[in-house]
Design a protein around this motif. Structure first.
Motif, PDB file in Angstrom:
ATOM      1  N   ARG A  20      62.212  38.839 -63.548  1.00  0.00           N
ATOM      2  CA  ARG A  20      63.673  39.160 -63.991  1.00  0.00           C
ATOM      3  C   ARG A  20      64.235  38.138 -64.833  1.00  0.00           C
ATOM      4  NH1 ARG A  20      62.740  44.281 -63.359  1.00  0.00           N
ATOM      5  NH2 ARG A  20      63.019  45.375 -61.618  1.00  0.00           N
ATOM      6  N   PRO A  21      65.043  38.351 -65.980  1.00  0.00           N
ATOM      7  CA  PRO A  21      65.794  37.118 -66.357  1.00  0.00           C
ATOM      8  C   PRO A  21      66.956  36.648 -65.412  1.00  0.00           C
ATOM      9  CG  PRO A  21      66.492  39.383 -67.382  1.00  0.00           C
ATOM     10  CD  PRO A  21      65.359  39.730 -66.274  1.00  0.00           C
ATOM     11  N   THR A  22      67.131  37.214 -64.443  1.00  0.00           N
ATOM     12  CA  THR A  22      68.164  36.518 -63.688  1.00  0.00           C
ATOM     13  C   THR A  22      67.545  35.547 -62.461  1.00  0.00           C
ATOM     14  OG1 THR A  22      68.286  38.588 -62.284  1.00  0.00           O
ATOM     15  CG2 THR A  22      69.938  38.329 -64.091  1.00  0.00           C
ATOM     16  N   ASN A  23      66.044  35.922 -62.315  1.00  0.00           N
ATOM     17  CA  ASN A  23      65.736  34.917 -61.521  1.00  0.00           C
ATOM     18  C   ASN A  23      65.795  33.579 -61.801  1.00  0.00           C
ATOM     19  OD1 ASN A  23      63.740  37.904 -61.067  1.00  0.00           O
ATOM     20  ND2 ASN A  23      63.638  36.464 -59.303  1.00  0.00           N
ATOM     21  N   THR A  24      65.552  32.747 -60.900  1.00  0.00           N
ATOM     22  CA  THR A  24      65.791  31.322 -61.309  1.00  0.00           C
ATOM     23  C   THR A  24      64.341  30.613 -61.786  1.00  0.00           C
ATOM     24  OG1 THR A  24      65.088  30.408 -58.927  1.00  0.00           O
ATOM     25  CG2 THR A  24      67.206  30.904 -59.325  1.00  0.00           C
ATOM     26  N   LEU A  25      64.349  29.693 -62.511  1.00  0.00           N
ATOM     27  CA  LEU A  25      63.077  28.999 -63.079  1.00  0.00           C
ATOM     28  C   LEU A  25      62.279  28.421 -61.894  1.00  0.00           C
ATOM     29  CD1 LEU A  25      64.868  27.077 -65.967  1.00  0.00           C
ATOM     30  CD2 LEU A  25      63.153  29.027 -66.012  1.00  0.00           C
ATOM     31  N   ALA A  26      63.035  27.957 -60.637  1.00  0.00           N
ATOM     32  CA  ALA A  26      62.248  27.776 -59.389  1.00  0.00           C
ATOM     33  C   ALA A  26      61.453  28.809 -59.046  1.00  0.00           C
ATOM     34  CB  ALA A  26      63.102  26.994 -58.464  1.00  0.00           C
ATOM     35  N   GLU A  27      61.995  29.973 -58.890  1.00  0.00           N
ATOM     36  CA  GLU A  27      61.223  31.016 -58.526  1.00  0.00           C
ATOM     37  C   GLU A  27      60.045  31.489 -59.609  1.00  0.00           C
ATOM     38  OE1 GLU A  27      64.504  33.953 -56.529  1.00  0.00           O
ATOM     39  OE2 GLU A  27      64.664  33.841 -58.532  1.00  0.00           O
ATOM     40  N   ALA A  28      60.203  31.317 -60.707  1.00  0.00           N
ATOM     41  CA  ALA A  28      59.266  31.636 -61.647  1.00  0.00           C
ATOM     42  C   ALA A  28      58.117  30.410 -61.626  1.00  0.00           C
ATOM     43  CB  ALA A  28      59.956  31.462 -63.038  1.00  0.00           C
ATOM     44  N   ALA A  73      68.829  30.197 -64.526  1.00  0.00           N
ATOM     45  CA  ALA A  73      68.027  31.677 -64.796  1.00  0.00           C
ATOM     46  C   ALA A  73      66.924  31.349 -65.826  1.00  0.00           C
ATOM     47  CB  ALA A  73      69.111  32.634 -65.368  1.00  0.00           C
ATOM     48  N   VAL A  74      65.813  32.376 -65.570  1.00  0.00           N
ATOM     49  CA  VAL A  74      64.859  32.430 -66.306  1.00  0.00           C
ATOM     50  C   VAL A  74      65.112  32.821 -67.823  1.00  0.00           C
ATOM     51  CG1 VAL A  74      62.732  33.741 -66.967  1.00  0.00           C
ATOM     52  CG2 VAL A  74      63.114  33.321 -64.678  1.00  0.00           C
ATOM     53  N   SER A  75      66.295  33.440 -67.994  1.00  0.00           N
ATOM     54  CA  SER A  75      66.581  33.723 -69.373  1.00  0.00           C
ATOM     55  C   SER A  75      67.161  32.379 -70.173  1.00  0.00           C
ATOM     56  CB  SER A  75      67.956  34.682 -69.262  1.00  0.00           C
ATOM     57  OG  SER A  75      69.000  34.226 -68.660  1.00  0.00           O
TER      58      SER A  75
END
Length: 147
Positions: A20-28, A73-75
């Motif tokens: 999701r675009p709201t996930n963090t870059l760390a999660e990605a 955020a990923v976005s």
């Protein structure tokens, strides 16, 4: 000519990983590492593709602005204008687009639906295999002509 459909057929059915675009870059980054993949499609709450995030996107951002950006955020780091291809696209043309655009992953869209994802490596392997087949066919032709 090798088509994108043939590349996907060789790979077999694989689920395309997304975030999701709201996930963090760390999660990605953790998901990319865990799955041993190079990119994630970014999908909204309805499942629509809104971008693509590669490991390179994350590394470039962190390298430029620091590790604290991993909380963003990923976005903030994704590519929103995603280039895609279709089943019947020529693999060499897709490889050329990827090379010129300097990106390594391309979603495959057919009838408005995501049906797969190909990497530049997938396209290169397909091209090498096609060249090997052409080489063998030419060698057979030369052998039969000289016999």
């Amino acid at each position: 000519m090798i088509k994108v459909r043939q590349i996907l057929d060789r790979k077999g059915s694989q689920e395309v990983e997304s975030i999701r675009p709201t996930n963090t870059l760390a999660e990605a980054a953790a998901r990319l590492s865990e799955r041993r993949i190079g990119c994630l499609l970014v999908r909204d709450d309805n499942g629509a593709m809104v971008g693509i995030l590669s490991e390179r996107d994350i590394v470039r951002l962190v390298g430029r602005e620091g590790a604290e950006r991993l909380n963003d955020a990923v976005s903030t780091a994704m590519t929103a204008k995603v280039q895609s291809c279709a089943f019947n696209d020529d693999a060499i043309q897709v490889l050329s687009r990827m090379t010129k655009g300097r990106f390594r992953h391309m979603p495959v869209i057919e009838n408005g639906e995501l049906v797969g994802l190909i990497s530049i490596g997938d396209a290169v392997v397909a091209r090498i295999e096609a060249l090997q087949l052409e080489n063998e066919a030419l060698a057979d032709l030369i052998r039969s002509a000289s016999a």
